[in-house]
Write a protein that holds these residues in place. Structure first.
Motif, PDB file in Angstrom:
ATOM      1  N   ALA A  29       0.814  -1.225   0.000  1.00  0.00           N
ATOM      2  CA  ALA A  29       0.000   0.000   0.000  1.00  0.00           C
ATOM      3  C   ALA A  29       0.845   1.272   0.000  1.00  0.00           C
ATOM      4  O   ALA A  29       1.970   1.291   0.500  1.00  0.00           O
ATOM      5  CB  ALA A  29      -0.927  -0.009   1.206  1.00  0.00           C
ATOM      6  N   GLY A  30       0.269   2.319  -0.561  1.00  0.00           N
ATOM      7  CA  GLY A  30       0.908   3.632  -0.573  1.00  0.00           C
ATOM      8  C   GLY A  30      -0.100   4.660  -1.035  1.00  0.00           C
ATOM      9  O   GLY A  30      -1.262   4.335  -1.286  1.00  0.00           O
ATOM     10  N   ASP A  31       0.336   5.900  -1.114  1.00  0.00           N
ATOM     11  CA  ASP A  31      -0.533   6.974  -1.595  1.00  0.00           C
ATOM     12  C   ASP A  31      -0.073   7.398  -2.994  1.00  0.00           C
ATOM     13  O   ASP A  31       1.125   7.366  -3.286  1.00  0.00           O
ATOM     14  CB  ASP A  31      -0.460   8.203  -0.679  1.00  0.00           C
ATOM     15  N   SER A  32      -1.028   7.801  -3.824  1.00  0.00           N
ATOM     16  CA  SER A  32      -0.686   8.310  -5.157  1.00  0.00           C
ATOM     17  C   SER A  32      -1.214   9.724  -5.319  1.00  0.00           C
ATOM     18  O   SER A  32      -2.290  10.051  -4.800  1.00  0.00           O
ATOM     19  CB  SER A  32      -1.296   7.426  -6.248  1.00  0.00           C
ATOM     20  N   VAL A  33      -0.443  10.525  -6.015  1.00  0.00           N
ATOM     21  CA  VAL A  33      -0.869  11.890  -6.309  1.00  0.00           C
ATOM     22  C   VAL A  33      -0.781  12.111  -7.811  1.00  0.00           C
ATOM     23  O   VAL A  33       0.264  11.867  -8.422  1.00  0.00           O
ATOM     24  CB  VAL A  33       0.013  12.923  -5.569  1.00  0.00           C
ATOM     25  N   GLN A  42      -2.046  29.319  -8.600  1.00  0.00           N
ATOM     26  CA  GLN A  42      -2.742  28.693  -7.468  1.00  0.00           C
ATOM     27  C   GLN A  42      -2.529  27.169  -7.427  1.00  0.00           C
ATOM     28  O   GLN A  42      -2.429  26.538  -8.471  1.00  0.00           O
ATOM     29  CB  GLN A  42      -4.255  28.938  -7.556  1.00  0.00           C
ATOM     30  N   ILE A  43      -2.511  26.616  -6.216  1.00  0.00           N
ATOM     31  CA  ILE A  43      -2.543  25.162  -6.069  1.00  0.00           C
ATOM     32  C   ILE A  43      -3.936  24.787  -5.574  1.00  0.00           C
ATOM     33  O   ILE A  43      -4.428  25.358  -4.601  1.00  0.00           O
ATOM     34  CB  ILE A  43      -1.453  24.686  -5.089  1.00  0.00           C
ATOM     35  N   GLU A  44      -4.554  23.874  -6.303  1.00  0.00           N
ATOM     36  CA  GLU A  44      -5.925  23.490  -5.975  1.00  0.00           C
ATOM     37  C   GLU A  44      -5.954  21.984  -5.670  1.00  0.00           C
ATOM     38  O   GLU A  44      -5.347  21.196  -6.402  1.00  0.00           O
ATOM     39  CB  GLU A  44      -6.823  23.784  -7.194  1.00  0.00           C
ATOM     40  N   VAL A  45      -6.616  21.610  -4.582  1.00  0.00           N
ATOM     41  CA  VAL A  45      -6.783  20.185  -4.279  1.00  0.00           C
ATOM     42  C   VAL A  45      -8.165  19.769  -4.788  1.00  0.00           C
ATOM     43  O   VAL A  45      -9.189  20.075  -4.181  1.00  0.00           O
ATOM     44  CB  VAL A  45      -6.646  19.902  -2.764  1.00  0.00           C
ATOM     45  N   PRO A  57      -5.482  23.887   0.323  1.00  0.00           N
ATOM     46  CA  PRO A  57      -4.090  23.567  -0.048  1.00  0.00           C
ATOM     47  C   PRO A  57      -3.076  23.874   1.055  1.00  0.00           C
ATOM     48  O   PRO A  57      -1.956  23.360   1.025  1.00  0.00           O
ATOM     49  CB  PRO A  57      -3.834  24.427  -1.293  1.00  0.00           C
ATOM     50  N   ASP A  58      -3.473  24.695   2.030  1.00  0.00           N
ATOM     51  CA  ASP A  58      -2.556  24.975   3.144  1.00  0.00           C
ATOM     52  C   ASP A  58      -2.622  23.891   4.214  1.00  0.00           C
ATOM     53  O   ASP A  58      -1.879  23.935   5.197  1.00  0.00           O
ATOM     54  CB  ASP A  58      -2.890  26.324   3.803  1.00  0.00           C
ATOM     55  N   ARG A  59      -3.563  22.934   4.029  1.00  0.00           N
ATOM     56  CA  ARG A  59      -3.719  21.894   5.057  1.00  0.00           C
ATOM     57  C   ARG A  59      -3.588  20.482   4.508  1.00  0.00           C
ATOM     58  O   ARG A  59      -3.684  19.511   5.258  1.00  0.00           O
ATOM     59  CB  ARG A  59      -5.073  22.079   5.767  1.00  0.00           C
ATOM     60  N   HIS A  60      -3.383  20.351   3.203  1.00  0.00           N
ATOM     61  CA  HIS A  60      -3.244  19.008   2.618  1.00  0.00           C
ATOM     62  C   HIS A  60      -1.761  18.740   2.363  1.00  0.00           C
ATOM     63  O   HIS A  60      -1.069  19.541   1.710  1.00  0.00           O
ATOM     64  CB  HIS A  60      -4.036  18.911   1.312  1.00  0.00           C
ATOM     65  N   CYS A  83      -5.546  13.271  -4.975  1.00  0.00           N
ATOM     66  CA  CYS A  83      -4.805  12.359  -4.096  1.00  0.00           C
ATOM     67  C   CYS A  83      -5.595  11.058  -3.909  1.00  0.00           C
ATOM     68  O   CYS A  83      -6.801  11.092  -3.664  1.00  0.00           O
ATOM     69  CB  CYS A  83      -4.572  13.044  -2.747  1.00  0.00           C
ATOM     70  N   GLU A  84      -4.923   9.925  -4.041  1.00  0.00           N
ATOM     71  CA  GLU A  84      -5.544   8.616  -3.754  1.00  0.00           C
ATOM     72  C   GLU A  84      -4.865   8.063  -2.511  1.00  0.00           C
ATOM     73  O   GLU A  84      -3.673   7.754  -2.543  1.00  0.00           O
ATOM     74  CB  GLU A  84      -5.316   7.637  -4.922  1.00  0.00           C
ATOM     75  N   LYS A  85      -5.619   7.947  -1.418  1.00  0.00           N
ATOM     76  CA  LYS A  85      -5.040   7.449  -0.166  1.00  0.00           C
ATOM     77  C   LYS A  85      -5.142   5.933  -0.112  1.00  0.00           C
ATOM     78  O   LYS A  85      -6.227   5.380   0.022  1.00  0.00           O
ATOM     79  CB  LYS A  85      -5.807   7.995   1.047  1.00  0.00           C
ATOM     80  N   GLY A  86      -4.004   5.267  -0.187  1.00  0.00           N
ATOM     81  CA  GLY A  86      -3.998   3.815  -0.001  1.00  0.00           C
ATOM     82  C   GLY A  86      -3.652   3.453   1.426  1.00  0.00           C
ATOM     83  O   GLY A  86      -3.794   2.299   1.831  1.00  0.00           O
ATOM     84  N   LEU A  87      -3.183   4.440   2.187  1.00  0.00           N
ATOM     85  CA  LEU A  87      -2.742   4.197   3.568  1.00  0.00           C
ATOM     86  C   LEU A  87      -3.775   4.756   4.540  1.00  0.00           C
ATOM     87  O   LEU A  87      -4.413   5.766   4.246  1.00  0.00           O
ATOM     88  CB  LEU A  87      -1.384   4.875   3.807  1.00  0.00           C
TER      89      LEU A  87
END
Ligand code: HSE
Length: 314
Positions: A29-33, A42-45, A57-60, A83-87
């Motif tokens: 398992a792991g995370d993918s971005v 701008q950075i947008e989540v 974006p200031d908290r991710h 973001c795909e959280k596998g963990l």
């Protein structure tokens, strides 16, 4: 290149006695971005990866790390992140570090890879400090793979260590959470000289055991007298589960990072499965279900992955 997808593996922080200074990347398992360049700065989540994670974006972790990459590399570009959280969240499997590393590596790739591994760790550390605490022992293995020794965090000096390929790792997460911040606040500020010296000797034993392939030495050096005794009261069922793992043949067992996941080392798959079942039985007696993973070392670390489907915006 305008869009990229990067995977970073989960990891065991501390690996027993190496509080904040040893980490081990675990396969599976792991995370993918996935990150895409956009117009503007701008950075947008677009997708946080879990309903309880912020899209601010200031908290991710991935977005904070990406912003740090652009700052360190003196590049300015807009970015959209999925973001795909596998963990698991608050699980003690290096989830925040994996997201931060994947975000940092993806951002770096999109601007032509100006940052080397040390600077990427510096960027990911900005995120880890913001969401979990200032430590590199999950970031370094998530980026580099294998076992890593943090000889110094300031300035960053990380040594990648050889680990025997036959090592098997059981990760067992009981059905409760512990935030890294809470696990860190339980740590003592000072320890006695005898504890410090004993702990230093165990760290040396872990390094010597791993690099020489002496699994018995590695296992008996998993003896943490600083973090484990301080955190065990926060982890119901841990003491019993550890005893069950050792009785089932584990080489060594302790808390993974700040918990609640625990890890147990084994020399082969059969023993690893037996240990996993023994831990799960023990937690059940304590009133908890267990999510088990059995794997070997991830010796690659963060890597690009094919984009399986183009993500959609919010
Ligand atoms: N070294 C960190 C700690 C790891 O023990 O708090 C957290 O995953």
């Amino acid at each position: 290149m305008t869009i990229v997808r990067v995977f970073a593996p989960g990891s065991i922080g501390n690996l027993g006695p190496g509080l904040d200074i040893i980490g081990l990347a675990v396969g599976g398992a792991g995370d993918s971005v996935t990150a895409e360049r956009t117009r503007g700065g701008q950075i947008e989540v677009a997708e946080a990866g879990h309903p309880t994670l912020s899209t601010d974006p200031d908290r991710h972790a991935a977005a904070i790390a990406a912003a740090a990459v652009f700052r360190l590399a003196r590049r300015r570009t807009g970015l959209r992140i999925w973001c795909e959280k596998g963990l698991p969240l608050a699980g003690g499997q290096g989830g925040s570090a994996a997201s931060a590393v994947a975000g940092a590596v993806a951002a770096n790739l999109l601007v032509g890879s100006p940052l080397d591994a040390t600077r990427l760790m510096e960027a990911a550390l900005v995120a880890e400090e913001a969401v979990a605490g200032r430590h590199l022992d999950n970031i370094a293995p998530a980026l580099l793979g294998g076992m890593t020794l943090i000889r110094s965090i300031d300035p960053i000096d990380v040594i990648r260590l050889r680990v025997p390929a036959r090592l098997r790792i059981v990760l067992a997460k009981p059905s409760y959470e512990l935030r890294t911040r809470d696990g860190r606040s339980a740590l003592p500020d000072t320890v006695s000289r005898s504890t410090a010296l004993y702990q230093a000797a165990q760290v040396a034993g872990v390094v010597a055991g791993a690099t020489t392939g002496d699994l018995a030495l590695l296992g008996r050096s998993i003896d943490d007298r600083i973090a484990e005794p301080a955190r065990a009261p926060l982890l119901p069922g841990f003491v019993e589960a550890k005893a069950a793992a050792l009785a089932a043949g584990s080489l060594g067992c302790s808390i993974s990072g700040s918990g609640p996941t625990i890890f147990a080392l084994a020399a082969d798959d059969r023993t690893a499965r037996r240990i996993g079942l023994a831990i799960a039985r023990s937690y059940r007696r304590s009133g908890f279900e267990t999510t088990l993973r059995i794997g070997s070392v991830d010796s690659t670390g963060a890597r690009e992955r094919p984009i399986v489907r183009r993500p959609t915006s919010r």
